[in-house]
Write a protein that holds these residues in place. Structure first.
Motif, PDB file in Angstrom:
ATOM      1  N   ALA A 124      -9.613   1.587  -3.669  1.00  0.00           N
ATOM      2  CA  ALA A 124     -10.660   0.581  -3.490  1.00  0.00           C
ATOM      3  C   ALA A 124     -12.026   1.100  -3.904  1.00  0.00           C
ATOM      4  CB  ALA A 124     -10.702   0.142  -2.031  1.00  0.00           C
ATOM      5  N   LYS A 168     -14.501  -1.222  -0.036  1.00  0.00           N
ATOM      6  CA  LYS A 168     -13.471  -0.867   0.940  1.00  0.00           C
ATOM      7  C   LYS A 168     -13.166  -1.977   1.946  1.00  0.00           C
ATOM      8  CE  LYS A 168     -13.445   3.514  -0.431  1.00  0.00           C
ATOM      9  NZ  LYS A 168     -12.443   3.957  -1.391  1.00  0.00           N
ATOM     10  N   TYR A 169     -11.886  -2.035   2.274  1.00  0.00           N
ATOM     11  CA  TYR A 169     -11.418  -2.859   3.402  1.00  0.00           C
ATOM     12  C   TYR A 169     -11.461  -1.963   4.634  1.00  0.00           C
ATOM     13  CZ  TYR A 169      -7.171  -3.758   6.285  1.00  0.00           C
ATOM     14  OH  TYR A 169      -6.264  -3.881   7.296  1.00  0.00           O
ATOM     15  N   SER A 171       0.517   3.841   2.001  1.00  0.00           N
ATOM     16  CA  SER A 171       1.092   2.636   2.595  1.00  0.00           C
ATOM     17  C   SER A 171       0.912   1.445   1.657  1.00  0.00           C
ATOM     18  CB  SER A 171       0.495   2.349   3.974  1.00  0.00           C
ATOM     19  OG  SER A 171      -0.867   2.083   3.859  1.00  0.00           O
ATOM     20  N   SER A 184       0.942  -3.820   5.139  1.00  0.00           N
ATOM     21  CA  SER A 184      -0.268  -2.998   5.159  1.00  0.00           C
ATOM     22  C   SER A 184      -1.307  -3.751   4.346  1.00  0.00           C
ATOM     23  CB  SER A 184       0.036  -1.646   4.514  1.00  0.00           C
ATOM     24  OG  SER A 184      -1.152  -0.943   4.273  1.00  0.00           O
ATOM     25  N   GLY A 185      -2.505  -3.938   4.924  1.00  0.00           N
ATOM     26  CA  GLY A 185      -3.518  -4.778   4.278  1.00  0.00           C
ATOM     27  C   GLY A 185      -3.717  -4.449   2.809  1.00  0.00           C
ATOM     28  N   SER A 186      -4.025  -3.185   2.532  1.00  0.00           N
ATOM     29  CA  SER A 186      -4.379  -2.812   1.157  1.00  0.00           C
ATOM     30  C   SER A 186      -3.201  -2.957   0.197  1.00  0.00           C
ATOM     31  CB  SER A 186      -4.925  -1.386   1.115  1.00  0.00           C
ATOM     32  OG  SER A 186      -3.994  -0.493   1.686  1.00  0.00           O
ATOM     33  N   ARG A 207      -3.169  -5.579  -2.656  1.00  0.00           N
ATOM     34  CA  ARG A 207      -3.850  -5.356  -3.942  1.00  0.00           C
ATOM     35  C   ARG A 207      -2.976  -4.589  -4.925  1.00  0.00           C
ATOM     36  NH1 ARG A 207      -8.531  -3.131  -0.603  1.00  0.00           N
ATOM     37  NH2 ARG A 207      -7.443  -1.261  -1.285  1.00  0.00           N
ATOM     38  N   SER A 210      -5.385   4.755   9.648  1.00  0.00           N
ATOM     39  CA  SER A 210      -6.408   3.735   9.373  1.00  0.00           C
ATOM     40  C   SER A 210      -6.368   2.570  10.364  1.00  0.00           C
ATOM     41  CB  SER A 210      -6.347   3.244   7.931  1.00  0.00           C
ATOM     42  OG  SER A 210      -5.097   3.385   7.375  1.00  0.00           O
ATOM     43  N   MET A 233      -9.745   1.622  12.229  1.00  0.00           N
ATOM     44  CA  MET A 233     -10.356   0.301  12.034  1.00  0.00           C
ATOM     45  C   MET A 233     -10.609  -0.397  13.358  1.00  0.00           C
ATOM     46  SD  MET A 233      -8.464  -1.612   8.932  1.00  0.00           S
ATOM     47  CE  MET A 233      -7.974  -0.640   7.538  1.00  0.00           C
ATOM     48  N   PHE A 258     -18.800   3.190   4.024  1.00  0.00           N
ATOM     49  CA  PHE A 258     -17.540   3.194   4.781  1.00  0.00           C
ATOM     50  C   PHE A 258     -17.456   4.459   5.659  1.00  0.00           C
ATOM     51  CE2 PHE A 258     -13.137   5.030   4.015  1.00  0.00           C
ATOM     52  CZ  PHE A 258     -12.654   4.662   5.253  1.00  0.00           C
ATOM     53  N   ASP A 283     -11.093   7.460   0.450  1.00  0.00           N
ATOM     54  CA  ASP A 283     -10.474   6.575   1.441  1.00  0.00           C
ATOM     55  C   ASP A 283     -10.432   7.296   2.783  1.00  0.00           C
ATOM     56  OD1 ASP A 283     -10.225   4.344  -0.096  1.00  0.00           O
ATOM     57  OD2 ASP A 283      -8.136   4.651  -0.638  1.00  0.00           O
ATOM     58  N   ALA A 284      -9.478   6.948   3.629  1.00  0.00           N
ATOM     59  CA  ALA A 284      -9.431   7.557   4.964  1.00  0.00           C
ATOM     60  C   ALA A 284      -8.767   8.929   4.893  1.00  0.00           C
ATOM     61  CB  ALA A 284      -8.692   6.635   5.919  1.00  0.00           C
TER      62      ALA A 284
END
Ligand code: PMV
Length: 337
Positions: free
Chosen positions: A14, A17-18, A113, A142-144, A147, A197, A201, A249, A291-292
């Motif tokens: 990303a 970022k989400y 993920s 998983s949200g991401s 995409r 994550s 979050m 983020f 990212d995380a």
């Protein structure tokens, strides 16, 4: 009778970022996010799914080790798939076996993920003969991941429906639109992250005032500017927005209580080096994003790859500082499944 399907899905990284969910169980985000999907040849998940009348129960193996099939996210994904299945009645009730393998460190902030659930969704969608948008199904794992079901530059729209029917990913442009774009992944550490994550979050939503500011006053405008930079192939704006978003983020993560610290000293050194390099050439030639986890992803144009790799080799000789490069990956050209 049995049927087997194998799919490969790439990682996405990303640039907006989400971070934060407005609905935990449906995985509905608090802001839009934008990413580039990487080259499948390098960083990917490979998943095989098999359905058979002989199987007594659903089972899953991840990187060779059997995992708990009752995992809520996995169950959400399977439920969504079976709901939309085009298989005839009795076959639909058959049990499945899933085998998935990543060719890169799992849960070390390299979007494992995202690739994993995108791949699982694509394989299951093929097996169960599901057509149309599958990003919503991948999102339920998983949200991401939503995409990673398409290539090029992708935007996940947060949507407004409380059932999540409009929270889906759409391609902004295919990879061929910006074929000069390259990505360097610098693996600083392959240790699993300390705060997953999902937990980070939740904690940020509950405690970070900066996250509220980000959601309301920063991302809506920044995501539109990022989309415009991508469409116009404006690298300077793309790079500055990418770095600012990564920094905000991680500032949110520090503003979270107790804080989630994902970057380490090597990550910080890489960040400083990127700024020093851009200052020295009096231009913006390279952008970092994290990212995380501590691993750096650098976005740059093809013509600048040799110079940047030269600088990295000088300051972080491979292996001595535990950095491994994935050199000059292109953005991936895949079509929606
Ligand atoms: O999809 P998740 O739950 O793995 O969360 C991903 C969060 C970040 O990677 C930090 C940001 C993003 O947009 O990918």
């Amino acid at each position: 009778m049995n049927t087997t399907v194998t799919c490969i899905a790439p990682v996405n990284i990303a640039v907006i970022k989400y971070w934060g969910k407005r609905d935990d169980s449906l995985i509905l985000p608090t802001n839009d996010s934008i990413s580039a999907t990487l080259d499948t040849a390098q960083l990917h998940a490979k998943t095989t799914v098999m359905i058979s009348s002989d199987f007594k129960e659903d089972r899953i193996w991840l990187n060779g080790k059997e995992e708990d099939i009752k995992n809520t996210r996995l169950q959400n994904c399977l439920k969504e798939i079976r709901k939309r299945s085009q298989l005839s009645g009795y076959t639909n009730d058959w049990k499945i076996c899933i085998c998935s393998k990543n060719n890169f460190p799992t849960a070390a902030g390299l979007a494992s993920s995202a690739a994993g659930y995108a791949c699982l969704t694509a394989a299951l969608a093929k097996l169960y003969k599901i057509e149309g948008d599958i990003s919503i199904i991948a999102r339920s794992g998983s949200g991401s991941a939503c995409r990673s079901v398409m290539g090029g530059f992708v935007r996940w729209y947060m949507g407004s429906d409380k059932n999540g029917t409009d929270s889906l990913a759409k391609q902004i442009v295919p990879a061929s639109h910006w074929s000069e774009m390259r990505i360097l992944v610098l693996v600083v550490s392959d240790e699993q992250k300390k705060v997953p994550s999902a937990i980070g979050m939740k904690r940020s939503i509950e405690t970070s005032q900066l996250l509220q500011h980000r959601i309301m006053h920063v991302v809506p405008e920044r995501a539109n500017k990022m989309q415009q930079a991508i469409v116009e192939k404006d690298f300077k704006n793309f790079a500055e927005l990418t770095m600012k978003d990564s920094n905000q983020f991680h500032a949110v993560c520090l503003d979270t209580y107790p804080p989630c610290i994902y970057m380490n000293n090597i990550s910080n050194n890489i960040m400083n080096l990127v700024h020093s390099y851009n200052d020295a050439v009096n231009d913006v030639k390279v952008a970092y994003t994290y990212d995380a986890g501590p691993n750096a992803t650098l976005y740059l144009l093809e013509k600048d790859v040799p110079a940047v790799i030269g600088i990295l080799d000088h300051f972080f000789p491979p292996f001595e500082n535990a950095i491994e490069y994935r050199r000059g990956l292109p953005v991936e050209e895949i079509k929606p499944s």
